[in-house]
Design an enzyme around this catalytic site. Structure first.
Site, PDB file in Angstrom:
ATOM      1  N   HIS A   1      -9.478   3.206   2.609  1.00  0.00           N
ATOM      2  CA  HIS A   1      -9.697   3.992   1.400  1.00  0.00           C
ATOM      3  C   HIS A   1     -10.962   3.500   0.719  1.00  0.00           C
ATOM      4  O   HIS A   1     -11.269   2.302   0.753  1.00  0.00           O
ATOM      5  CB  HIS A   1      -8.504   3.879   0.441  1.00  0.00           C
TER       6      HIS A   1
ATOM      7  N   ASP B   1      -2.637   9.794   2.849  1.00  0.00           N
ATOM      8  CA  ASP B   1      -2.795  10.950   3.737  1.00  0.00           C
ATOM      9  C   ASP B   1      -2.117  10.743   5.085  1.00  0.00           C
ATOM     10  O   ASP B   1      -1.836  11.717   5.790  1.00  0.00           O
ATOM     11  CB  ASP B   1      -4.283  11.239   3.971  1.00  0.00           C
TER      12      ASP B   1
END
Length: 439
Positions: free
Chosen positions: A308, A366
């Site tokens: 991320h 995700d």
């Protein structure tokens, strides 16, 4: 009391200036460089704005190193376990959790605005049946400003609130209609007796010819995902909404620009990319092969759903959604889902590999959200649409905060120009390399 500053010294001229240091309630201090160019003649250079605070905000706090995400001070873990998406929406807009009567009134206001103008039905027909639902969303949502002239004065607090309620209320209806357009089924009107996420499921999957029963497991799973996706500080799409809003554009146009930015596979489209990646890997026996491909800098393959931009530890949302993924699959009798098993094995291998550990490439939110969507019957091309429904709350809250900020001004980033400095115009007959002869 000594003023909190840092000193900048130009080694070329020897001139020094004092730059104010601003401190928030939590998080790193910020150097105020708003007058830096005026006083020094220098711009600052920060590609991707990774070291630049573009605004003040009281909405969302992230500590990527510690894996912390808070909405209005509340840890995401507590909100995910105890709250609902509609309650979180109130929190984001107004700053505090509602009491019972406030939540009841807010819920009633949202329900009042779930319908969309009947004229929009013909707008949908202008898109091909196989148009990506996000393309439809961008166009339809942006058109809302053509219908609601009574709430376009951004300097009027009542107009801003009304526009905010309309956007949050109508987004599920627009999203469901985008899905129905792709399937060729008739659009379904919202039912105001249903909850926010239940209504979305109803509008997506019911048909006029038979009754549709909302699965409470599916409704709760969707509600949880929406809570986790409600806001995420100054990400690409939120910054886009703020950038558009800084020009005093109407709120519907601003949020439409956010939908556009969210569409990118590096942002809102990442969960769809995760499923595509898992389909490409195909089987657990291929994991080591694809891990090697991911490490090879010359290979275009990437492990989607890992790492991320902000979180250097485990994404706190990933821990929550991973547990929900287990619960949904178990309660729906799909715990043997091959894609989920593949995802688990891929996660296990990646988390024990020094290459990924050294680079803090942990699974993010995700990685599992797409699996949940798929189990709920939501097709891959609708994943980013679902993200947009949830993130609308954050976009609207950020837009309202920006508009009411007395220091707000139109955004105008600068650049490091590296092109030709100056040259004179040359007529086409005299330009080197031009072949003006007959062919």
């Amino acid at each position: 009391m000594k003023k909190d500053t840092v000193t900048f010294t130009d080694n070329t001229t020897g001139k020094s200036i004092e730059l104010p240091v601003m401190r928030g309630t939590v998080g790193p201090p910020v150097i105020d460089i708003s007058k830096f160019y005026k006083e020094t003649g220098y711009f600052t250079f920060d590609p991707g704005f990774m070291s630049t605070a573009s605004c003040r905000s009281k909405i969302t706090y992230i500590d990527g190193d510690a894996g912390i995400l808070r909405y209005r001070g509340y840890p995401i873990e507590q909100l995910a376990a105890k709250s609902s998406f509609i309650e979180v929406a109130y929190l984001m807009l107004y700053g505090d959790l509602p009491c019972a009567s406030e939540l009841e009134r807010f819920t009633a206001l949202i329900r009042r605005h779930t319908m969309i103008n009947e004229s929009l039905k013909s707008f949908y027909q202008g898109f091909y049946h196989d148009a990506h639902p996000m393309a439809v969303m961008v166009g339809v949502f942006g058109s809302l400003s053509a219908f609601y002239h009574d709430s376009l004065d951004i300097n009027n607090p009542e107009h801003r609130e009304l526009a905010a309620l309309r956007m949050i209320a109508k987004m599920p209806t627009i999203a469901a209609a985008s899905y129905k357009h792709s399937t060729g089924e008739p659009f379904i009107y919202p039912k105001n007796k249903l909850g926010y996420c239940g209504n979305l499921l109803h509008m997506m999957f019911s048909v006029p010819s038979e009754d549709y029963q909302i699965d409470p497991i599916a409704e709760r799973a969707l509600d949880l995902i929406f809570i986790l996706h409600a806001d995420h500080e100054q990400n690409a799409s939120t910054s886009t909404v703020r950038l558009a809003g800084s020009s005093s554009a109407n709120p519907f146009a601003c949020v439409s620009s956010g939908i556009t930015a969210l569409w990118g596979p590096a942002h809102g489209g990442a969960n769809e990319a995760v499923l595509n990646m898992l389909d490409e890997i195909g089987d657990a026996s291929q994991i080591e092969k694809y891990i090697a491909k991911a490490k090879d800098k010359s290979d275009p393959f990437r492990l989607m759903g890992f790492g991320h931009r902000i979180y250097k530890e485990y994404d706190p949302r990933a821990t929550i959604i991973r547990q929900m993924c287990h619960e949904v699959l178990t309660k729906l009798g799909k715990e043997d889902d091959p894609l989920f098993e593949l995802a688990q094995k891929l996660e296990e291998v990646a988390l024990t590999d020094d290459y990924f550990k050294e680079r803090s490439l942990y699974p993010n939110v995700d990685f599992y959200s797409g699996i949940i969507y798929r189990v709920l019957g939501i097709p891959a091309n609708m994943f980013t649409v679902m993200f947009a429904v949830a993130r609308t709350v954050g976009w609207v809250a950020q837009w309202m905060e920006m508009i009411s900020d007395p220091d707000q001004r139109i955004s105008r980033p600068r650049q490091l120009y590296e092109g030709t400095s100056l040259r004179d115009y040359v007529s086409i007959e005299r330009r080197a390399g031009c072949d003006l002869g007959e062919k």
